[in-house]
Motif scaffolding. Structure first.
Motif, PDB file in Angstrom:
ATOM      1  N   UNK A   1       0.448  -1.099   0.199  1.00 37.40           N
ATOM      2  CA  UNK A   1      -0.089   0.007   0.271  1.00 37.40           C
ATOM      3  C   UNK A   1       0.824   1.324   0.042  1.00 37.40           C
ATOM      4  N   UNK A   2       1.868   1.278   1.018  1.00 39.64           N
ATOM      5  CA  UNK A   2       3.262   2.435   1.239  1.00 39.64           C
ATOM      6  C   UNK A   2       3.700   2.894  -0.544  1.00 39.64           C
ATOM      7  N   UNK A   3       3.984   1.783  -1.214  1.00 37.76           N
ATOM      8  CA  UNK A   3       4.748   1.945  -2.287  1.00 37.76           C
ATOM      9  C   UNK A   3       3.752   2.919  -3.125  1.00 37.76           C
ATOM     10  N   UNK A   4       2.637   1.702  -3.482  1.00 36.98           N
ATOM     11  CA  UNK A   4       1.043   2.417  -4.522  1.00 36.98           C
ATOM     12  C   UNK A   4       1.075   3.803  -3.720  1.00 36.98           C
ATOM     13  N   UNK A   5       1.070   4.315  -2.878  1.00 35.01           N
ATOM     14  CA  UNK A   5       0.650   5.567  -2.498  1.00 35.01           C
ATOM     15  C   UNK A   5       1.950   6.338  -2.654  1.00 35.01           C
ATOM     16  N   UNK A   6       3.116   5.998  -2.929  1.00 33.32           N
ATOM     17  CA  UNK A   6       4.675   6.811  -3.449  1.00 33.32           C
ATOM     18  C   UNK A   6       4.440   7.566  -4.686  1.00 33.32           C
ATOM     19  N   UNK A   7       3.775   6.015  -5.096  1.00 36.40           N
ATOM     20  CA  UNK A   7       3.855   6.379  -6.729  1.00 36.40           C
ATOM     21  C   UNK A   7       2.697   7.540  -7.443  1.00 36.40           C
ATOM     22  N   UNK A   8       1.368   6.706  -6.378  1.00 38.93           N
ATOM     23  CA  UNK A   8       0.137   7.863  -7.096  1.00 38.93           C
ATOM     24  C   UNK A   8       0.630   9.524  -6.753  1.00 38.93           C
ATOM     25  N   UNK A   9       1.568   9.269  -5.277  1.00 38.89           N
ATOM     26  CA  UNK A   9       1.783  11.226  -5.780  1.00 38.89           C
ATOM     27  C   UNK A   9       2.657  12.047  -6.582  1.00 38.89           C
ATOM     28  N   UNK A  10       3.463  11.413  -7.002  1.00 41.85           N
ATOM     29  CA  UNK A  10       4.755  11.551  -7.725  1.00 41.85           C
ATOM     30  C   UNK A  10       3.300  11.750  -9.221  1.00 41.85           C
ATOM     31  N   UNK A  11       4.274  12.530 -10.192  1.00 44.71           N
ATOM     32  CA  UNK A  11       3.883  13.011 -12.153  1.00 44.71           C
ATOM     33  C   UNK A  11       3.503  12.009 -12.359  1.00 44.71           C
TER      34      UNK A  11
END
Length: 189
Positions: free
Chosen positions: A176-186
């Motif tokens: 989940x945290x990996x996905x959150x980091x990906x979603x936060x990026x452009x």
């Protein structure tokens, strides 16, 4: 500002039967694509499920079909196979956000003439429907990078999960945290 008339694609005549069935469960996409194909000269009927698509085929089999691969109630290949049984000369295209070689081969075996990745625009769809047999597709000058394709896939699954990070991470087999980091990026280029 661009001239909208310069972007329109004229339907090359003569097309003896411009009937088209458009099947997709993404309602905004269905409306936009229906309008765009109608403007290009097709007589468009829409369906947002396999059941509606099969029902539309029972009424009358169109000369053309554009079908999403994954629908809420099944696989769009069912509609393509049914269309080919009712009208062997029909030209069908599969649209998908989940492209892979195995499903592309299956689609072609069932009678689809092309397999386009979403997001496809109306010009791409029209060109594929009207393309003659034996035509080879040109390689795009600036294709999406592998990172961009991955990002687009993650975004699509995220939207399909109603923007629920935990559910999206579970479906993508990702932390989940990996996905959150990906979603936060452009978006990558």
């Amino acid at each position: 500002m661009l001239d909208q008339s310069a972007l329109s694609f004229e339907l090359p005549l003569p097309v003896s039967d411009p009937t088209l069935l458009l099947v997709d469960d993404d309602k905004p996409f269905l409306c936009r694509m229906s309008r765009a194909l109608d403007q290009r000269g097709f007589l468009v009927r829409t369906a947002d499920s396999i059941a509606q698509g099969l029902s539309a085929l029972e009424d009358s089999a169109p000369a053309h079909a554009v079908v999403d691969m994954r629908l809420g109630d099944g696989n769009g290949l069912e509609v393509v196979a049914a269309l080919q049984r009712k009208r062997p000369d029909a030209r069908a295209i599969i649209l998908t956000g989940y492209g892979n070689i195995a499903t592309a081969v299956t689609a072609v075996k069932l009678g689809a003439i092309d397999y386009l990745a979403k997001p496809a625009d109306a010009d791409d769809v029209t060109a594929a429907l009207l393309r003659s047999a034996g035509f080879t597709v040109e390689v795009p000058e600036n294709p999406m990078s592998a990172d961009r394709v991955r990002w687009e896939h993650i975004q699509r699954v995220y939207e399909l999960c109603d923007r629920n990070v935990s559910e999206t991470a579970r479906r993508l087999s990702m932390h989940r945290r990996t996905l959150q980091r990906i979603l936060a990026k452009r978006a990558p280029r």
